[in-house]
Design a protein around this motif. Sequence first.
Motif, PDB file in Angstrom:
ATOM      1  N   PRO A   1       0.835  -1.211   0.000  1.00 54.31           N
ATOM      2  CA  PRO A   1       0.000   0.000   0.000  1.00 54.31           C
ATOM      3  C   PRO A   1       0.866   1.256   0.000  1.00 54.31           C
ATOM      4  N   LEU A   2       0.455   2.230  -0.799  1.00 57.94           N
ATOM      5  CA  LEU A   2       1.166   3.508  -0.858  1.00 57.94           C
ATOM      6  C   LEU A   2       0.457   4.599  -0.077  1.00 57.94           C
ATOM      7  N   GLY A   3      -0.795   4.393   0.241  1.00 58.43           N
ATOM      8  CA  GLY A   3      -1.570   5.425   0.911  1.00 58.43           C
ATOM      9  C   GLY A   3      -2.964   4.924   1.187  1.00 58.43           C
ATOM     10  N   THR A   4      -3.882   5.840   1.357  1.00 58.10           N
ATOM     11  CA  THR A   4      -5.254   5.475   1.680  1.00 58.10           C
ATOM     12  C   THR A   4      -6.223   6.335   0.898  1.00 58.10           C
ATOM     13  N   LEU A   5      -7.376   5.764   0.558  1.00 55.53           N
ATOM     14  CA  LEU A   5      -8.426   6.534  -0.094  1.00 55.53           C
ATOM     15  C   LEU A   5      -9.327   7.232   0.923  1.00 55.53           C
ATOM     16  N   GLN A   6      -9.207   6.854   2.191  1.00 56.36           N
ATOM     17  CA  GLN A   6     -10.014   7.455   3.240  1.00 56.36           C
ATOM     18  C   GLN A   6      -9.183   8.464   4.024  1.00 56.36           C
ATOM     19  N   GLY A   7      -9.865   9.267   4.821  1.00 57.21           N
ATOM     20  CA  GLY A   7      -9.162  10.181   5.706  1.00 57.21           C
ATOM     21  C   GLY A   7      -9.695  11.591   5.634  1.00 57.21           C
ATOM     22  N   THR A   8      -9.000  12.488   6.309  1.00 53.71           N
ATOM     23  CA  THR A   8      -9.413  13.890   6.403  1.00 53.71           C
ATOM     24  C   THR A   8      -8.425  14.783   5.675  1.00 53.71           C
ATOM     25  N   ASP A   9      -8.947  15.593   4.817  1.00 56.20           N
ATOM     26  CA  ASP A   9      -8.181  16.585   4.064  1.00 56.20           C
ATOM     27  C   ASP A   9      -8.429  17.939   4.714  1.00 56.20           C
ATOM     28  N   THR A  10      -7.384  18.589   5.166  1.00 59.67           N
ATOM     29  CA  THR A  10      -7.534  19.899   5.820  1.00 59.67           C
ATOM     30  C   THR A  10      -7.199  21.048   4.880  1.00 59.67           C
ATOM     31  N   PHE A  11      -7.123  20.756   3.586  1.00 62.00           N
ATOM     32  CA  PHE A  11      -6.973  21.807   2.572  1.00 62.00           C
ATOM     33  C   PHE A  11      -5.776  22.710   2.838  1.00 62.00           C
ATOM     34  N   THR A  12      -4.601  22.094   2.846  1.00 61.61           N
ATOM     35  CA  THR A  12      -3.366  22.874   2.894  1.00 61.61           C
ATOM     36  C   THR A  12      -2.796  23.086   1.498  1.00 61.61           C
ATOM     37  N   SER A  13      -3.334  22.368   0.540  1.00 63.24           N
ATOM     38  CA  SER A  13      -3.066  22.543  -0.887  1.00 63.24           C
ATOM     39  C   SER A  13      -4.198  21.803  -1.585  1.00 63.24           C
ATOM     40  N   LEU A  14      -4.292  21.923  -2.900  1.00 60.79           N
ATOM     41  CA  LEU A  14      -5.384  21.272  -3.612  1.00 60.79           C
ATOM     42  C   LEU A  14      -4.836  20.031  -4.304  1.00 60.79           C
ATOM     43  N   GLY A  15      -5.215  18.866  -3.804  1.00 57.82           N
ATOM     44  CA  GLY A  15      -4.605  17.625  -4.237  1.00 57.82           C
ATOM     45  C   GLY A  15      -5.305  16.942  -5.388  1.00 57.82           C
ATOM     46  N   PRO A  16      -4.706  15.875  -5.917  1.00 60.10           N
ATOM     47  CA  PRO A  16      -5.151  15.268  -7.173  1.00 60.10           C
ATOM     48  C   PRO A  16      -6.392  14.400  -7.085  1.00 60.10           C
ATOM     49  N   SER A  17      -6.960  14.198  -5.910  1.00 62.30           N
ATOM     50  CA  SER A  17      -8.234  13.479  -5.866  1.00 62.30           C
ATOM     51  C   SER A  17      -9.414  14.412  -6.112  1.00 62.30           C
ATOM     52  N   TRP A  18      -9.156  15.714  -6.215  1.00 59.90           N
ATOM     53  CA  TRP A  18     -10.206  16.715  -6.412  1.00 59.90           C
ATOM     54  C   TRP A  18     -10.270  17.159  -7.871  1.00 59.90           C
ATOM     55  N   GLU A  19     -11.489  17.418  -8.346  1.00 59.19           N
ATOM     56  CA  GLU A  19     -11.704  17.957  -9.694  1.00 59.19           C
ATOM     57  C   GLU A  19     -12.889  18.912  -9.661  1.00 59.19           C
ATOM     58  N   TRP A  20     -12.756  20.024 -10.366  1.00 55.53           N
ATOM     59  CA  TRP A  20     -13.823  21.017 -10.440  1.00 55.53           C
ATOM     60  C   TRP A  20     -14.862  20.622 -11.475  1.00 55.53           C
ATOM     61  N   ASN A  21     -16.091  21.045 -11.285  1.00 54.28           N
ATOM     62  CA  ASN A  21     -17.115  20.917 -12.308  1.00 54.28           C
ATOM     63  C   ASN A  21     -16.849  21.996 -13.364  1.00 54.28           C
ATOM     64  N   HIS A  22     -16.266  21.585 -14.513  1.00 51.34           N
ATOM     65  CA  HIS A  22     -15.743  22.496 -15.533  1.00 51.34           C
ATOM     66  C   HIS A  22     -14.521  23.244 -14.984  1.00 51.34           C
ATOM     67  N   ASN A  23     -13.873  24.025 -15.833  1.00 47.94           N
ATOM     68  CA  ASN A  23     -12.728  24.814 -15.389  1.00 47.94           C
ATOM     69  C   ASN A  23     -13.156  25.813 -14.327  1.00 47.94           C
ATOM     70  N   PRO A  24     -12.374  25.968 -13.284  1.00 49.32           N
ATOM     71  CA  PRO A  24     -12.745  26.939 -12.254  1.00 49.32           C
ATOM     72  C   PRO A  24     -12.360  28.358 -12.634  1.00 49.32           C
ATOM     73  N   ASP A  25     -12.973  29.305 -11.964  1.00 51.02           N
ATOM     74  CA  ASP A  25     -12.510  30.694 -11.969  1.00 51.02           C
ATOM     75  C   ASP A  25     -11.405  30.762 -10.930  1.00 51.02           C
ATOM     76  N   THR A  26     -10.160  30.821 -11.379  1.00 44.80           N
ATOM     77  CA  THR A  26      -9.038  30.729 -10.455  1.00 44.80           C
ATOM     78  C   THR A  26      -8.899  31.939  -9.550  1.00 44.80           C
ATOM     79  N   THR A  27      -9.595  33.022  -9.897  1.00 42.35           N
ATOM     80  CA  THR A  27      -9.548  34.201  -9.034  1.00 42.35           C
ATOM     81  C   THR A  27     -10.529  34.104  -7.872  1.00 42.35           C
TER      82      THR A  27
END
Length: 529
Positions: free
Chosen positions: A320-346
Motif C-alpha cells: 500500500p502507498l496510501g489510503t483513499l479514506q481520511g481527512t483533508d484539511t486543505f493545505t493545498s489542492l490535491g489530485p483526488s479533487w476535480e472542479w465541475n468544468h474549469n474553475p474561476d481561479t480568481t
Amino acid sequence: MRVNLSPLSILAALAVRSVSAVILPNITARQSNTFSTPVIWEDLADLDIIRVGTDYYYSASTMHYSPGAPILHSVDLSHWVFIGHSVPTLSFGSNDYNLAGSHAYVRGIWASTLKHRPSNGEFIWLGCVDFSKTYVYNSPAITGPWSQVSVINNCYYDAGMLIDDDDAIYVAYGNTQISVAKLSADGKSQVSTQQVYSSTVGTIEGSRFYKKNGVYYILVTGPPSKEYVLKSTSGPFGPYTIRSLVLDLPSPIDGGSPHQGGLIDTPSGDWFYMAFVDAYPGGRMPTIAPVTWSSDGWPSVQLVNGGWGTSYVSPLPSQPLGTLQGTDTFTSLGPSWEWNHNPDTTAFQINNGLVLRTATVTNDLYAARNTLTHRILGPKSSGTILLDVTNMADGDQAGLAMFRDMSAWIGVKRSGSTKQIVMVNGLTMSGPNTTPSWQTTSTGQTIATASFTGNQVWFRATADIRPGGTNAATFSYSTDGTTFQNLGNTLTMKTDWTYFMGYRFGIFNFATKALGGSVTAKSFTLALA
C-alpha cells in the motif's frame, strides 16, 4: 466509452493535500496480496494502464471535470493513490468548458491514452475532444508538469497508443471501423492513417494497442459487456484477425460485465487484464483478472466457475502507498479533487482551508462555477465538510451536494442577516436527447430547514452506491462535529448510464443576488459508512 448511438448522433443530440494521495511511511514488511473486485471502488472508467519499471500508472476519463485525466500510481496493482492529472485545464478552444454562460456537460475527456516513451523518458497523453480534434500533452515526469504540445486535426476516437520497439508512435482508434495512425517522430502530428479492421461483431470501440513477441494486438470493447482482441503478425497496419476475450460474463458485483480495459504485465512476466464494471449510481469501477497466453499467441482471461472472480491471488506482494479514506484539511489542492468544468481561479484560494468566493450569480447549481468534486468511495461512504460561513453575503447558498444529473444538497442559505440550514432535493437535467443537451430542468425544492445562528457547521452526505443496493443518499448536519442530525428526505440516485460519470460529493458556494461573499471549507473527511 459506451456509446449505444453513433458518436456523431450523440453529439448532435447532445497542490490541498489529497485524501487519496496521503503517502504512508516506507513499507518494509511485504504481505501476500489479493486482487479484489473492484480493485478501486471509485468511478475510474475508460482506463489505460502502463508499467514503467516496477511502477504502474492508471489514466481514466473525466468528461467535463477539471483538471482532466487523473493519474493513479501503484506498485502492486491492488492499492492505488492519485498523484496528478495529464490535462491541467480543459483548454479545448471552447468557452463552454469554463461554465461561463454555456456548458460542456458529458463532453471533454472520453476514452484517452497514456504512454511512457523510453527513448527520452517522456510521458505522452492524447485524446479526442468533441469528436473533432486530438489533443496531445507531454510531461518529463508522470507527476508533471504537463503541457499541451499539439492539436492534431483528426479525431482519434477512443484512442490507444503504442510506442513501438523502434520508437515509432502509433495510435489505434475508431468506432466499428478501426484505424491505425502513425505519428511524426516528435509525436505532435499525423504522418499517415489507414483503416485496419471493419467489425464483424457489431459495434466495437475503446482501442488499446500492444506489441508482444513481435505480434501487434488491439483490444476493443463491444459495449456494454464484451471485449475482443485484434491480432496482426504483419505489422501495425494489419491485416488483423479477431477473437473474443470476455463475452457477457456474470457481474462480479451485481453490476455490469467487465469490459473496455487494458493488458498489463509484471517484470516477472505475469499478465493481467484490467477492465471496468458498470456499477451505477457510483459509476464505472476497475477490476482485474490474470491472463494466460496460448501457444499461438492469443490471450485468455482466467475465469472462476465461468465468471469473473470476486478475488484472485496476486503474484505481487502487497505494498500500500496510501489510503483513499481520511481527512483533508486543505493545505493545498490535491489530485483526488476535480472542479465541475474549469474553475474561476480568481475566486478560490488556500488560506487556513479552501476559501470559495462566489463566482456566479445564479439560482442553478448546474450553472454555478467552482463546485469542487470528489469521487464517492464504495460500497457505501460518507463525505463530511466543516464549513465556515462567517463571510457569506445576502442571497448566497453554500454546502455539500450529491452531484450528478439528478442532485440534492444540504447547506446554508443566507437571506439578509439570517442564515438557515436547508436540504434541497430534485435538481435535474434534461439528458442527452434534447437540443441543446443537458439543460437544467429543475433547480430543486427546499425539503426541510433548521435554524442556525453560528458561523461553523458540519455537513454530511452518505451514499450507498452498491449495484442493487438502496441507491440512497441521505444528508445530515452538526454544530459541534460530533452529533449529527438528519435533515430532509432521501435522494434516490439515478442508475442510468447516459451521464457516464457517477455521483460525486460536491462542495459549492454561489450567489443568487450579487458577488462578494465567501465561505471556507476547513476540512473534508471521506469515510466508509
